[in-house]
Write an enzyme that holds these catalytic residues in place. Structure first.
Site, PDB file in Angstrom:
ATOM      1  N   ARG A 179      69.248  80.388   8.045  1.00  0.00           N
ATOM      2  CA  ARG A 179      68.342  81.493   8.397  1.00  0.00           C
ATOM      3  C   ARG A 179      67.311  81.763   7.310  1.00  0.00           C
ATOM      4  NH1 ARG A 179      73.281  82.875  10.380  1.00  0.00           N
ATOM      5  NH2 ARG A 179      73.742  84.026   8.476  1.00  0.00           N
TER       6      ARG A 179
ATOM      7  N   GLU B 122      85.511  82.133  -1.060  1.00  0.00           N
ATOM      8  CA  GLU B 122      86.767  82.899  -1.048  1.00  0.00           C
ATOM      9  C   GLU B 122      87.950  81.920  -0.930  1.00  0.00           C
ATOM     10  OE1 GLU B 122      86.648  85.848   1.986  1.00  0.00           O
ATOM     11  OE2 GLU B 122      88.613  86.666   1.434  1.00  0.00           O
TER      12      GLU B 122
HETATM   13  P1  AMP Z   1      77.021  85.250  -0.034  1.00  0.00           P
HETATM   14  O1  AMP Z   1      77.102  83.930  -0.746  1.00  0.00           O
HETATM   15  O2  AMP Z   1      78.345  85.940   0.062  1.00  0.00           O
HETATM   16  O3  AMP Z   1      75.959  86.154  -0.624  1.00  0.00           O
HETATM   17  O4  AMP Z   1      76.654  84.935   1.453  1.00  0.00           O
HETATM   18  C1  AMP Z   1      75.382  84.654   1.761  1.00  0.00           C
HETATM   19  C2  AMP Z   1      75.218  83.835   3.020  1.00  0.00           C
HETATM   20  O5  AMP Z   1      76.152  84.140   4.048  1.00  0.00           O
HETATM   21  C3  AMP Z   1      73.850  84.116   3.529  1.00  0.00           C
HETATM   22  O6  AMP Z   1      73.203  82.886   3.694  1.00  0.00           O
HETATM   23  C4  AMP Z   1      74.044  84.858   4.832  1.00  0.00           C
HETATM   24  O7  AMP Z   1      73.285  84.247   5.826  1.00  0.00           O
HETATM   25  C5  AMP Z   1      75.520  84.761   5.166  1.00  0.00           C
HETATM   26  N1  AMP Z   1      76.179  86.064   5.357  1.00  0.00           N
HETATM   27  C6  AMP Z   1      77.131  86.601   4.552  1.00  0.00           C
HETATM   28  N2  AMP Z   1      77.577  87.775   5.026  1.00  0.00           N
HETATM   29  C7  AMP Z   1      76.864  88.024   6.149  1.00  0.00           C
HETATM   30  C8  AMP Z   1      76.852  89.094   7.106  1.00  0.00           C
HETATM   31  N3  AMP Z   1      77.658  90.168   7.015  1.00  0.00           N
HETATM   32  N4  AMP Z   1      75.987  89.011   8.133  1.00  0.00           N
HETATM   33  C9  AMP Z   1      75.163  87.935   8.244  1.00  0.00           C
HETATM   34  N5  AMP Z   1      75.146  86.900   7.401  1.00  0.00           N
HETATM   35  C10 AMP Z   1      75.981  86.923   6.356  1.00  0.00           C
END
Ligand code: AMP
Length: 178
Positions: free
Chosen positions: A66, A103
């Site tokens: 995205r 995780e």
């Molecule tokens: P992070 O590495 O935990 O910051 O996760 C980031 C990636 O996971 C991003 O590319 C987001 O598109 C996706 N992502 C994580 N949590 C969500 C959420 N609650 N809603 C939508 N996309 C999420």
């Protein structure tokens, strides 16, 4: 980096919560309504561009999948190059990769080895900053190859997950916070 342009529409109205997707306990932030609304999508890109227009950015570094949507529109608006960061095995040419902790288990992201020149000023773009692990990995990959990270731009920041704490060395800019 101050933003002189103000939001004329409430972008939060165009973000839909999907409980328990893709797994139980996660509230997925669905950006489809925002993308489907011409005013909301355009304003999102205009606000991001306003924030970074004077930063002499050479390339937008966007994260699959995205991040590509916002990153490519923003690259066009700013008149700069676009570099895709992809999951392992998707890019056809020589790659540089980074493996980072999830995780449960690990994940690997790649970019083309000639995509970013040393000292290039780059902006990382994604749709949602959650734990910050993904952006941290991309920032580390770029730093390893000598790029200057001007900032991280994310449509949404889930502040309760404290992703910002992982990104103390790079300015973070988000349009919507939860
Ligand atoms: P992070 O590495 O935990 O910051 O996760 C980031 C990636 O996971 C991003 O590319 C987001 O598109 C996706 N992502 C994580 N949590 C969500 C959420 N609650 N809603 C939508 N996309 C999420």
């Amino acid at each position: 980096m101050t933003n002189t342009m103000t939001k004329s529409i409430d972008l939060k109205k165009y973000i839909r919560d999907i409980p328990d997707f893709p797994k139980k306990g996660i509230i997925f932030k669905d950006i489809s309504p925002l993308l489907g609304n011409r005013q909301a999508f355009r304003e999102t890109i205009d606000l991001l561009a306003e924030q970074f227009k004077n930063e002499r950015i050479e390339s937008i570094i966007a994260i699959e999948a995205r991040g590509f949507i916002f990153g490519s529109a923003l690259a066009y608006k700013l008149g700069v190059g676009f570099v895709p960061i992809r999951k392992k095995g998707k890019l056809p040419y020589k790659t540089k990769s980074i493996t980072y902790q999830l995780e449960y288990g690990t994940d690997t992201l790649e970019m083309h080895s000639d995509a970013v020149s040393p000292k290039a000023r780059v902006l990382i773009v994604d749709d949602v900053l959650a734990t910050g692990g993904t952006v941290r990995a991309v920032a580390d990959l770029l730093k390893q190859h000598g790029a200057v990270i001007v900032g991280v731009a994310s449509l949404i920041e889930l502040t309760f997950l404290k992703g910002k704490d992982k990104l103390k060395d790079v300015p973070l800019y988000s349009l919507i916070q939860y």
